[in-house]
Design a protein around this motif. Structure first.
Motif, PDB file in Angstrom:
ATOM      1  N   VAL A   1      43.800  48.582  42.428  1.00  0.00           N
ATOM      2  CA  VAL A   1      43.821  47.755  43.635  1.00  0.00           C
ATOM      3  C   VAL A   1      43.143  48.499  44.782  1.00  0.00           C
ATOM      4  N   GLN A   2      42.174  47.834  45.409  1.00  0.00           N
ATOM      5  CA  GLN A   2      41.460  48.405  46.542  1.00  0.00           C
ATOM      6  C   GLN A   2      41.960  47.867  47.875  1.00  0.00           C
ATOM      7  N   TRP A   3      42.428  46.608  47.851  1.00  0.00           N
ATOM      8  CA  TRP A   3      42.880  45.978  49.107  1.00  0.00           C
ATOM      9  C   TRP A   3      43.704  44.757  48.771  1.00  0.00           C
ATOM     10  N   THR A   4      44.702  44.468  49.595  1.00  0.00           N
ATOM     11  CA  THR A   4      45.503  43.253  49.451  1.00  0.00           C
ATOM     12  C   THR A   4      45.631  42.582  50.805  1.00  0.00           C
ATOM     13  N   SER A   5      45.616  41.275  50.810  1.00  0.00           N
ATOM     14  CA  SER A   5      45.860  40.540  52.049  1.00  0.00           C
ATOM     15  C   SER A   5      47.347  40.583  52.365  1.00  0.00           C
ATOM     16  N   PRO A   6      47.734  40.382  53.631  1.00  0.00           N
ATOM     17  CA  PRO A   6      49.169  40.412  53.974  1.00  0.00           C
ATOM     18  C   PRO A   6      49.999  39.417  53.173  1.00  0.00           C
ATOM     19  N   ASN A   7      49.473  38.219  52.926  1.00  0.00           N
ATOM     20  CA  ASN A   7      50.229  37.217  52.165  1.00  0.00           C
ATOM     21  C   ASN A   7      50.433  37.660  50.718  1.00  0.00           C
ATOM     22  N   ALA A   8      49.421  38.317  50.133  1.00  0.00           N
ATOM     23  CA  ALA A   8      49.564  38.810  48.766  1.00  0.00           C
ATOM     24  C   ALA A   8      50.616  39.916  48.707  1.00  0.00           C
ATOM     25  N   GLN A   9      50.605  40.815  49.703  1.00  0.00           N
ATOM     26  CA  GLN A   9      51.589  41.900  49.727  1.00  0.00           C
ATOM     27  C   GLN A   9      53.005  41.333  49.831  1.00  0.00           C
ATOM     28  N   SER A  10      53.174  40.297  50.663  1.00  0.00           N
ATOM     29  CA  SER A  10      54.497  39.684  50.813  1.00  0.00           C
ATOM     30  C   SER A  10      54.937  39.016  49.519  1.00  0.00           C
ATOM     31  N   ALA A  11      54.003  38.367  48.818  1.00  0.00           N
ATOM     32  CA  ALA A  11      54.352  37.697  47.558  1.00  0.00           C
ATOM     33  C   ALA A  11      54.845  38.712  46.529  1.00  0.00           C
TER      34      ALA A  11
ATOM     35  N   ILE B   1      58.326  43.951  43.665  1.00  0.00           N
ATOM     36  CA  ILE B   1      57.494  45.152  43.679  1.00  0.00           C
ATOM     37  C   ILE B   1      57.559  45.771  45.069  1.00  0.00           C
ATOM     38  N   GLU B   2      58.095  46.951  45.173  1.00  0.00           N
ATOM     39  CA  GLU B   2      58.293  47.589  46.462  1.00  0.00           C
ATOM     40  C   GLU B   2      57.125  48.506  46.810  1.00  0.00           C
ATOM     41  N   GLY B   3      56.920  48.672  48.131  1.00  0.00           N
ATOM     42  CA  GLY B   3      55.893  49.586  48.604  1.00  0.00           C
ATOM     43  C   GLY B   3      54.491  49.015  48.466  1.00  0.00           C
ATOM     44  N   SER B   4      53.518  49.853  48.768  1.00  0.00           N
ATOM     45  CA  SER B   4      52.122  49.439  48.694  1.00  0.00           C
ATOM     46  C   SER B   4      51.618  49.533  47.252  1.00  0.00           C
ATOM     47  N   ILE B   5      50.763  48.597  46.884  1.00  0.00           N
ATOM     48  CA  ILE B   5      50.200  48.612  45.535  1.00  0.00           C
ATOM     49  C   ILE B   5      48.747  49.095  45.531  1.00  0.00           C
ATOM     50  N   VAL B   6      48.222  49.410  46.710  1.00  0.00           N
ATOM     51  CA  VAL B   6      46.845  49.908  46.800  1.00  0.00           C
ATOM     52  C   VAL B   6      46.763  51.277  46.134  1.00  0.00           C
ATOM     53  N   GLY B   7      45.734  51.479  45.333  1.00  0.00           N
ATOM     54  CA  GLY B   7      45.542  52.753  44.642  1.00  0.00           C
ATOM     55  C   GLY B   7      46.135  52.803  43.258  1.00  0.00           C
ATOM     56  N   SER B   8      46.795  51.736  42.829  1.00  0.00           N
ATOM     57  CA  SER B   8      47.359  51.663  41.477  1.00  0.00           C
ATOM     58  C   SER B   8      46.974  50.326  40.873  1.00  0.00           C
TER      59      SER B   8
ATOM     60  N   GLU C   1      50.722  48.197  36.108  1.00  0.00           N
ATOM     61  CA  GLU C   1      51.750  49.235  36.176  1.00  0.00           C
ATOM     62  C   GLU C   1      52.984  48.736  36.919  1.00  0.00           C
ATOM     63  N   HIS C   2      52.778  48.120  38.074  1.00  0.00           N
ATOM     64  CA  HIS C   2      53.904  47.637  38.871  1.00  0.00           C
ATOM     65  C   HIS C   2      54.604  46.465  38.194  1.00  0.00           C
ATOM     66  N   SER C   3      53.835  45.586  37.571  1.00  0.00           N
ATOM     67  CA  SER C   3      54.417  44.386  36.984  1.00  0.00           C
ATOM     68  C   SER C   3      55.287  44.718  35.789  1.00  0.00           C
ATOM     69  N   THR C   4      54.917  45.746  35.028  1.00  0.00           N
ATOM     70  CA  THR C   4      55.690  46.123  33.841  1.00  0.00           C
ATOM     71  C   THR C   4      57.120  46.496  34.210  1.00  0.00           C
ATOM     72  N   GLU C   5      57.309  47.078  35.393  1.00  0.00           N
ATOM     73  CA  GLU C   5      58.630  47.542  35.797  1.00  0.00           C
ATOM     74  C   GLU C   5      59.586  46.395  36.110  1.00  0.00           C
ATOM     75  N   VAL C   6      59.053  45.233  36.536  1.00  0.00           N
ATOM     76  CA  VAL C   6      59.924  44.154  36.991  1.00  0.00           C
ATOM     77  C   VAL C   6      59.936  42.950  36.058  1.00  0.00           C
ATOM     78  N   LEU C   7      59.046  42.932  35.068  1.00  0.00           N
ATOM     79  CA  LEU C   7      59.018  41.788  34.163  1.00  0.00           C
ATOM     80  C   LEU C   7      60.309  41.717  33.352  1.00  0.00           C
ATOM     81  N   GLN C   8      60.768  40.506  33.127  1.00  0.00           N
ATOM     82  CA  GLN C   8      61.961  40.307  32.321  1.00  0.00           C
ATOM     83  C   GLN C   8      61.637  40.626  30.867  1.00  0.00           C
ATOM     84  N   SER C   9      62.373  41.559  30.293  1.00  0.00           N
ATOM     85  CA  SER C   9      62.047  42.020  28.940  1.00  0.00           C
ATOM     86  C   SER C   9      62.250  40.941  27.898  1.00  0.00           C
ATOM     87  N   ARG C  10      63.210  40.017  28.139  1.00  0.00           N
ATOM     88  CA  ARG C  10      63.497  38.999  27.142  1.00  0.00           C
ATOM     89  C   ARG C  10      62.680  37.737  27.328  1.00  0.00           C
ATOM     90  N   SER C  11      61.976  37.624  28.432  1.00  0.00           N
ATOM     91  CA  SER C  11      61.179  36.426  28.683  1.00  0.00           C
ATOM     92  C   SER C  11      59.823  36.558  28.004  1.00  0.00           C
TER      93      SER C  11
END
Length: 496
Positions: free
Chosen positions: A185-195, A201-208, A212-222
């Motif tokens: 991720v190089q840049w996110t708009s404010p609305n995308a960050q809020s979503a 997903i906590e904190g900034s996602i720029v630079g990752s 990676e972030h989605s794997t941590e919060v995805l429902q394992s059984r879904s």
């Protein structure tokens, strides 16, 4: 005003594939309009000069056109830059000052190309800026410029990528994420960050990476859409949903290319949690309504079967006839509920109901022969031919039940009293103009003469037409012999 398809069909220089390419562009160019915060106007060649055939207003900014420019033809003295691009000139990529409807604006012209051939010219026109754009606006304009370069190179719209459905599709105003070729991720708009924050997903996602972030919060059984990793990395021009913690994000990736090489991607993101919840509720309600119609149909068929069994035990013809007619009416109502099972709305395709009503009426022919006490005809059976002319279309369920009963009663009367002795043709003519419907039930029998129709079936039909449908029912002689019963009603519109 002619449609884009009509304009493209009139351009003899465009092949079918080239016309489809322009249709694909117009189907997905709101992305470009929203990124640039600019009106888009598509110009193509015509015998009279360059003609505007499509226009798109931005959802993220003000428009420069209050009057739709579609259909405008450039004369010899105006916008020579458009003619020059059609003649093979290179675009300048520098916005120039223009005037639109008395207001200052800035415009940029780019060729729409496919396989090295110029198919049209795209004009981007935005209001003159009063001050310095924000960082988010500058970043979105840079992304829009990259898509314009892809357009000039024939790489946008992306070939093979389906146009996203309108319902729930993410737009630029919902949220934008820019990733590089590696998916970082190089840049996110404010609305995308809020979503993403609402998603968990906590904190900034720029630079990752989003993966990676989605794997941590995805429902394992879904279940996870197999296209989701490709969308999160920006490697495929697809759309996918991501669910976790009761929330749902809709993601759409638009790969960015340069000289045929992927250099990054735009990922649009929208929080569709509430939309998906309502869709699930509608699916549940629809299934419940279907189950209700199914049970009502089964119960009515059971009642009809009981009436049929009871009629066989009757010792008098009058009692047997009354139960048989009641059975037929119950069966007609069951037909409507069975038709409601076939569709996704509370509406009935009434032409299919008419077909089955005709079969019920013809079945009454043999019964009428036995009731008339003519065994010689019973042995040969009365031959009744049916004919259906015109179409009724779709009508509301509340009107389908009384109308089906009316058609069945009138068709049965025509068979029993008009054709039972000699046989013949039963015709149903339907004519619908908007909400106005006229159905004529005709037979080519001996005719009714001067006698006015009477009987329970006639009274039922008249009461339903006048009381529930608010229409009229008239009888008359048919041209060429026979009887015609005409139902004239105005139907309520179906709510979409």
């Amino acid at each position: 005003m002619p449609s884009l398809s009509k304009f493209l069909a009139d351009d003899r220089e465009l092949s079918e594939k080239e016309a489809d390419w322009l249709q694909h562009l117009v189907g997905d160019w709101n992305l470009l309009s929203d990124l640039l915060r600019a009106d888009l106007v598509l110009w193509i060649r015509s015998a009279d000069g360059p003609r505007a055939v499509a226009h798109c207003r931005p959802a993220t900014g003000a428009t420069v056109y209050y009057e739709d420019p579609v259909g405008t033809v450039l004369d010899e003295d105006s916008d020579s830059e458009v003619r020059a691009l059609f003649a093979g000139a290179e675009p300048s990529w520098e916005a120039i000052g223009i005037e639109r409807e008395g207001r200052e604006a800035r415009g940029l012209l780019v060729r729409v190309r496919k396989a090295g051939r110029t198919l049209g010219v795209l004009a981007t026109e935005s209001p003159a800026a009063d001050g310095e754009p924000s960082q988010s606006e500058r970043r979105q304009q840079q992304l829009g410029r990259r898509i314009l370069q892809m357009l000039e190179a024939g790489a946008f719209p992306i070939e093979g990528a389906p146009i996203p459905p309108r319902r729930g599709a993410p737009r630029v105003g919902d949220g934008v994420v820019e990733v590089d070729a590696a998916g970082i991720v190089q840049w996110t708009s404010p609305n995308a960050q809020s979503a993403f924050h609402r998603f968990g997903i906590e904190g900034s996602i720029v630079g990752s990476t989003l993966a990676e972030h989605s794997t941590e919060v995805l429902q394992s059984r879904s279940p996870v859409d197999e296209s989701l990793p490709l969308v999160l990395m920006g490697r495929a021009a697809w759309r996918s949903d991501m669910q976790a913690r009761g929330g749902t994000l809709s993601l759409r990736a638009v790969p960015l290319t340069e000289d045929g090489r992927r250099t990054g991607a735009i990922i649009l993101v929208r929080d569709v949690t509430e939309l998906r919840r309502r869709e699930r509720e509608l699916i549940t309600k629809d299934a419940t309504i279907r189950e209700v119609h199914h049970r009502v149909k089964n119960n009515l068929q059971t009642v009809a079967a009981l009436l049929r069994m009871q009629s066989r035990r009757m010792k008098t013809d009058e009692a047997r006839e009354a139960l048989t007619e009641a059975m037929r009416r119950v069966s007609t109502i069951a037909l409507v509920h069975e038709s409601l099972l076939q569709g996704s709305e509370e509406a009935v395709h009434f032409d299919e109901v008419i077909d089955r009503c005709l079969r019920l009426a013809v079945d009454a022919a043999s019964a009428s022969v036995h009731r008339a006490g003519t065994p010689q005809l019973a042995e040969s059976q009365v031959e009744v031919r049916t004919e259906k002319i015109g179409r009724v279309g779709t009508i509301r369920a509340e009107e389908a039940t009384p109308l089906a009963l009316v058609v069945t009663e009138l068709a049965t009367n025509a068979v029993e009293h008009g054709l039972s002795e000699s046989g013949g043709t039963l015709t149903i003519r339907s004519e619908r103009t908007g909400s106005h419907l006229v159905i004529a039930i005709e037979d080519d029998g001996n005719g009714m003469g001067s006698a006015k129709p009477t009987g329970l079936g006639t009274n039922i039909a008249l009461t339903l037409v006048q009381g529930q449908l608010g229409g009229t029912l008239t009888w008359g002689s048919r041209d060429g012999g026979g009887t015609s019963a005409v139902v004239d009603v105005y139907l309520d519109p179906i709510q979409v």
